[in-house]
Design a protein around this motif. Structure first.
Motif: not given
Length: 300
Positions: A144-171
């Motif tokens: 596991r990386p020492a900081s997980v933040s940059p691996y997840l911050q990229v989600v902000k740059l995804l277009n809305d379809k995949w941003y919402q898909q990420m939201r639904k899948a991670v729960t």
């Protein structure tokens, strides 16, 4: 297995309540009580997210403006992999995900991700989701990386379809880890990285703050989940205390009432930090004294 069947039942109920949602991974829970708690949490998060999504569609910070601003303010970098390519193998996707450690790579990686998702659809998204979550939620600190933040911050740059898909899948992925029964004084390293992932997802508003507060409140009520809940609250304060304090007063009150259940000595450091950060220095009085009554008139 019993766990597989029960977990699929939870996901099926979640699927029915959220409409067009597909969870392609099976999440196994260890007990019926974990499944029941996870079901409650899914409903709470969905309720908060539904309201949050309408504000996003109305021009909320995360739905368009913030992600567009992030896309325009990131400085371009020299190509590392040449032209954007389709990550058609697990090895290709691992190379992209490993590159997320450097924020300056995000724009180029997102171009590859969008190309992959457009070409491979849900299969491409699933490959990305599995690769990034298996990394940031890996229990082995050597992987596991020492900081997980940059691996997840990229989600902000995804277009809305995949941003919402990420939201639904991670729960369900998070709920599997958060609802596990643990001793109150469990080694905090066991839940620290999970709590950090949770807090970053709240920070980038993939998990709505109202849903996060409800989740923490529900977990605080159960001693078997209290270590995770306290750590989640502390990490959420570290990452996005302003968002937390911006909740409606009633929501903050509910969170504070449940936090008052935390009396174990092993949480003393956490409690002091949380109380100072949220201005909860005095404990709530569960049995306030009745209002003073006027003294009876003297008898004549």
């Amino acid at each position: 297995k019993e766990g597989s069947c029960l977990s699929q039942g939870v996901l099926n109920r979640a699927r029915g309540s959220m409409g067009k949602v597909t969870f392609t991974a099976t999440v196994e829970f260890d007990s019926q009580s974990e499944i029941e708690l996870a079901t409650e949490l899914i409903k709470a998060i969905q309720a908060a997210t539904a309201n949050f999504q309408s504000s996003v569609r109305g021009g909320g910070a995360v739905g368009g403006t913030q992600r567009a601003a992030a896309a325009t303010t990131t400085q371009p970098v020299a190509p590392k992999w040449g032209k954007p390519f389709v990550a058609s193998t697990d090895e290709d996707m691992k190379m992209l995900v490993d590159g997320l450690a450097s924020v300056e790579n995000h724009q180029q990686i997102v171009a590859c991700l969008h190309l992959t998702f457009d070409k491979l659809g849900d299969q491409g998204f699933q490959r990305f989701f599995d690769c990034v979550t298996d990394l940031v939620l890996n229990p082995d600190p050597n992987i596991r990386p020492a900081s997980v933040s940059p691996y997840l911050q990229v989600v902000k740059l995804l277009n809305d379809k995949w941003y919402q898909q990420m939201r639904k899948a991670v729960t369900p992925k998070l709920l599997k880890l958060l609802t596990q029964k643990r001793e109150v004084d469990v080694d905090r390293k066991e839940v620290l990285h999970i709590s950090e992932v949770f807090a970053v997802l709240v920070q980038i508003e993939l998990v709505a703050m109202a849903g996060a507060a409800t989740t923490i409140s529900m977990l605080l009520q159960k001693p078997d989940n209290r270590a995770a809940a306290v750590t989640m609250l502390g990490k959420t304060i570290q990452k996005c205390v302003k968002q937390l304090l911006a909740l409606p007063p009633d929501d903050l009150r509910k969170l504070r009432v449940n936090f008052e259940l935390v009396t174990e000595p092993c949480f003393e450091y956490d409690s002091n930090y949380i109380r100072n950060a949220l201005g909860w220095k005095d404990r709530l009085n569960p049995n306030p004294a009745p209002a003073a009554q006027a003294a009876p008139a003297p008898q004549k």
